[in-house]
Structure formats: structure tokens, C-alpha cells
Motif scaffolding. Structure first.
Motif, PDB file in Angstrom:
ATOM      1  N   GLN A 151      -0.739  -3.292  -6.848  1.00 18.14           N
ATOM      2  CA  GLN A 151      -0.349  -2.161  -7.685  1.00 18.14           C
ATOM      3  C   GLN A 151      -0.921  -0.839  -7.166  1.00 18.14           C
ATOM      4  O   GLN A 151      -0.381   0.219  -7.448  1.00 18.14           O
ATOM      5  CB  GLN A 151      -0.812  -2.404  -9.122  1.00 18.14           C
ATOM      6  CG  GLN A 151      -0.079  -3.546  -9.821  1.00 18.14           C
ATOM      7  CD  GLN A 151      -0.658  -3.870 -11.178  1.00 18.14           C
ATOM      8  OE1 GLN A 151      -1.820  -3.564 -11.471  1.00 18.14           O
ATOM      9  NE2 GLN A 151       0.138  -4.502 -12.032  1.00 18.14           N
ATOM     10  N   ASN A 152      -2.020  -0.914  -6.417  1.00 17.71           N
ATOM     11  CA  ASN A 152      -2.664   0.303  -5.896  1.00 17.71           C
ATOM     12  C   ASN A 152      -2.612   0.355  -4.367  1.00 17.71           C
ATOM     13  O   ASN A 152      -3.449   1.000  -3.740  1.00 17.71           O
ATOM     14  CB  ASN A 152      -4.116   0.355  -6.364  1.00 17.71           C
ATOM     15  CG  ASN A 152      -4.254   0.571  -7.857  1.00 17.71           C
ATOM     16  OD1 ASN A 152      -4.287   1.692  -8.340  1.00 17.71           O
ATOM     17  ND2 ASN A 152      -4.334  -0.522  -8.591  1.00 17.71           N
ATOM     18  N   LEU A 153      -1.621  -0.324  -3.781  1.00 21.72           N
ATOM     19  CA  LEU A 153      -1.536  -0.417  -2.330  1.00 21.72           C
ATOM     20  C   LEU A 153      -1.382   0.951  -1.671  1.00 21.72           C
ATOM     21  O   LEU A 153      -1.998   1.235  -0.631  1.00 21.72           O
ATOM     22  CB  LEU A 153      -0.362  -1.328  -1.940  1.00 21.72           C
ATOM     23  CG  LEU A 153      -0.257  -1.701  -0.463  1.00 21.72           C
ATOM     24  CD1 LEU A 153      -1.521  -2.407   0.004  1.00 21.72           C
ATOM     25  CD2 LEU A 153       0.964  -2.590  -0.230  1.00 21.72           C
ATOM     26  N   LYS A 154      -0.591   1.820  -2.262  1.00 19.98           N
ATOM     27  CA  LYS A 154      -0.393   3.155  -1.704  1.00 19.98           C
ATOM     28  C   LYS A 154      -1.703   3.927  -1.666  1.00 19.98           C
ATOM     29  O   LYS A 154      -2.025   4.592  -0.674  1.00 19.98           O
ATOM     30  CB  LYS A 154       0.646   3.919  -2.536  1.00 19.98           C
ATOM     31  CG  LYS A 154       0.954   5.312  -2.006  1.00 19.98           C
ATOM     32  CD  LYS A 154       2.016   6.000  -2.859  1.00 19.98           C
ATOM     33  CE  LYS A 154       2.299   7.406  -2.342  1.00 19.98           C
ATOM     34  NZ  LYS A 154       3.323   8.098  -3.187  1.00 19.98           N
ATOM     35  N   ARG A 155      -2.476   3.830  -2.738  1.00 19.84           N
ATOM     36  CA  ARG A 155      -3.757   4.530  -2.819  1.00 19.84           C
ATOM     37  C   ARG A 155      -4.739   3.972  -1.786  1.00 19.84           C
ATOM     38  O   ARG A 155      -5.498   4.714  -1.166  1.00 19.84           O
ATOM     39  CB  ARG A 155      -4.319   4.367  -4.229  1.00 19.84           C
ATOM     40  CG  ARG A 155      -5.601   5.131  -4.487  1.00 19.84           C
ATOM     41  CD  ARG A 155      -5.376   6.607  -4.441  1.00 19.84           C
ATOM     42  NE  ARG A 155      -6.564   7.339  -4.860  1.00 19.84           N
ATOM     43  CZ  ARG A 155      -6.860   8.539  -4.439  1.00 19.84           C
ATOM     44  NH1 ARG A 155      -6.084   9.163  -3.564  1.00 19.84           N
ATOM     45  NH2 ARG A 155      -7.938   9.152  -4.876  1.00 19.84           N
ATOM     46  N   ILE A 156      -4.714   2.682  -1.600  1.00 20.74           N
ATOM     47  CA  ILE A 156      -5.604   2.044  -0.627  1.00 20.74           C
ATOM     48  C   ILE A 156      -5.262   2.498   0.788  1.00 20.74           C
ATOM     49  O   ILE A 156      -6.145   2.769   1.604  1.00 20.74           O
ATOM     50  CB  ILE A 156      -5.518   0.506  -0.753  1.00 20.74           C
ATOM     51  CG1 ILE A 156      -6.127   0.059  -2.087  1.00 20.74           C
ATOM     52  CG2 ILE A 156      -6.225  -0.179   0.413  1.00 20.74           C
ATOM     53  CD1 ILE A 156      -5.903  -1.400  -2.409  1.00 20.74           C
ATOM     54  N   ARG A 157      -3.974   2.614   1.090  1.00 15.36           N
ATOM     55  CA  ARG A 157      -3.561   3.097   2.414  1.00 15.36           C
ATOM     56  C   ARG A 157      -4.031   4.521   2.653  1.00 15.36           C
ATOM     57  O   ARG A 157      -4.440   4.869   3.765  1.00 15.36           O
ATOM     58  CB  ARG A 157      -2.040   3.010   2.534  1.00 15.36           C
ATOM     59  CG  ARG A 157      -1.507   1.588   2.699  1.00 15.36           C
ATOM     60  CD  ARG A 157       0.001   1.585   2.654  1.00 15.36           C
ATOM     61  NE  ARG A 157       0.539   0.249   2.898  1.00 15.36           N
ATOM     62  CZ  ARG A 157       1.817  -0.065   2.749  1.00 15.36           C
ATOM     63  NH1 ARG A 157       2.699   0.866   2.335  1.00 15.36           N
ATOM     64  NH2 ARG A 157       2.231  -1.293   2.999  1.00 15.36           N
TER      65      ARG A 157
END
Length: 238
Positions: free
Chosen positions: A90-96
Motif C-alpha cells: 500500500q505504501n510502495l510508491k512512498r518506499i520507492r
């Protein structure tokens, strides 16, 4: 009549599912206490562990019998850990977006938390066996036990150190972070995941999904890097 009651009670407390029942009951009580009081040191894992120990002692149930009766919970640890992939996705974009800060935090923070424990052990005269048992304290129990065996430590005692580390991190960590005015969800999550593994991640999830996602990421990366690099480092430096 009294003899029948005694036999019935004996059968109840030694039933294969009795340990599972008191574990779930103790955790629910501990959770309610934590929610009602809001006191940071009444962490559910700590309170429930204390309640279980008291109940086992009062009822005369030994550890081996209790361990066998709660084996189902141990089996569910795997799926529960895998479920942490949900907040990560769910937070993959933020992690990238924070890839390089995450890598830097893991490299410095992960190394520091292991090295400082070994250095303090050396200062206080801890023997080699205990040092090797203490080294993987900041990862989940299965990984810590495996690594402890590989580097010459005691697997069972490593699991105890992991539990103590997780409880202390979950209790003290959020307080210290607030005192230092560190409020960024990624920073809070990484700190709790790196130092307090699964217990810290559970605490981070209470702070929010993004915080929990970064804690799960930090816990996973810390576990993998410890399992791979710690035995190599100890063998290299002797």
C-alpha cells in the motif's frame, strides 16, 4: 464428589488447547489494560507474558506442556509475518521515493545496533558465548536463533534476548522519538523496525499504516542482512 471435581479440573488444565486459551485470554486482558490506561510501559506483549507466567505457576503447568499446547500460534507466525506485505504494498510508491534514505538508515542503524551491543558486552566483561548469543538480538526469533547457532551462541537464550529487546524497544522507543521530536512516519517506522523487530512493528502499526509499513520493511531488511552478513563479519574478524 470432590474427587470427581478434582479429576475434571485436572483434565481441563492439562487439555491440549488450555494453553492456547489462556494465551489468548491473557493477551486480550493486556490489550484492554493498555487501551484503558494509555501507559506506555504497559505494553501488551509484556503484560500478557507476565500474566501467562503467573497463571502457569499458579496452575502447576510446566513450560514444555505449555509450549506444546500453543504450537498452533507458532505455526501462524509465518502467515502473520507474510501479511505485513500488505502495508508494504500500500505504501510502495512512498518506499520507492525514499529508497536511498532507507538504504543509508539500514546500513548505519543496523550496523550500530549490533556493534554497540557487542562493544558494551566487551566493556562489562561478557564472555564470548553470551556475546554471540546477544549479537542477533534485533531480528525476529527464528532468524536470531539460527544466526546464534551459526556464530557459536545459544539459540534458546537468543530468543529470550530478542523478546526483551522487542519489549524494551516498543515501550521506550516511541517515548524517546517523541522527546527528540522525530515525528516523520518513515523515520519512526524505520527506528522501531530496526531495533525492536516484530514487537516494534506491531507498535508502529498502532501509529499508522505508513509507519507500520516502514517498520515492516526495516524489520525484513534487518533480518535478511543480519542472517547473511553477521556470520560473515564474525568469522572474518574472529
Amino acid at each position: 464428589m470432590n474427587a470427581d471435581i478434582g479429576r475434571g479440573w485436572f483434565q481441563v488444565i492439562h487439555h491440549p488447547l488450555f494453553g492456547l486459551g489462556i494465551t489468548l485470554l491473557a493477551f486480550q486482558i493486556a490489550l484492554k489494560i493498555s487501551q484503558r490506561t494509555g501507559l506506555v510501559f504497559l505494553q501488551p506483549v509484556l503484560v500478557s507474558a507476565a500474566l501467562i507466567v503467573c497463571m502457569l505457576y499458579a496452575l502447576g503447568i510446566d513450560y514444555v506442556e505449555y509450549r506444546d499446547s500453543v504450537s498452533m500460534i507458532s505455526v501462524l507466525l509465518g502467515p502473520a509475518t507474510v501479511a505485513l506485505a500488505v502495508p508494504l504494498y500500500q505504501n510502495l510508491k512512498r518506499i520507492r521515493q525514499l529508497f536511498w534514505p532507507i538504504l543509508l538508515t539500514l546500513s548505519i542503524g543496523g550496523t550500530f545496533t549490533t556493534v554497540i551491543a557487542l562493544l558494551l558486552g566487551e566493556v562489562f566483561g561478557v564472555d564470548h558465548l553470551m556475546l554471540m548469543t546477544l549479537a542477533p538480538k534485533s531480528v525476529t526469533s527464528p532468524i536470531a536463533m539460527l544466526v546464534a547457532e551459526q556464530v557459536g551462541g545459544v539459540a534458546a537464550l537468543a530468543a529470550v534476548f530478542v523478546l526483551i529487546t522487542g519489549i524494551i524497544g516498543a515501550v521506550v522507543g516511541p517515548f524517546l522519538l517523541r522527546r527528540l521530536r522525530i515525528e516523520h512516519p518513515a523515520a519512526v517506522g524505520m527506528a522501531l523496525g530496526l531495533t525492536a523487530h516484530a514487537v516494534g512493528t506491531a507498535r508502529a502499526l498502532q501509529e499508522g499504516r505508513e509507519t507500520g509499513a516502514f517498520a515492516a520493511l526495516a524489520m525484513s531488511l534487518m533480518g535478511v542482512s543480519t542472517a547473511v552478513l553477521l556470520p560473515m563479519a564474525i568469522n572474518f574478524f574472529g
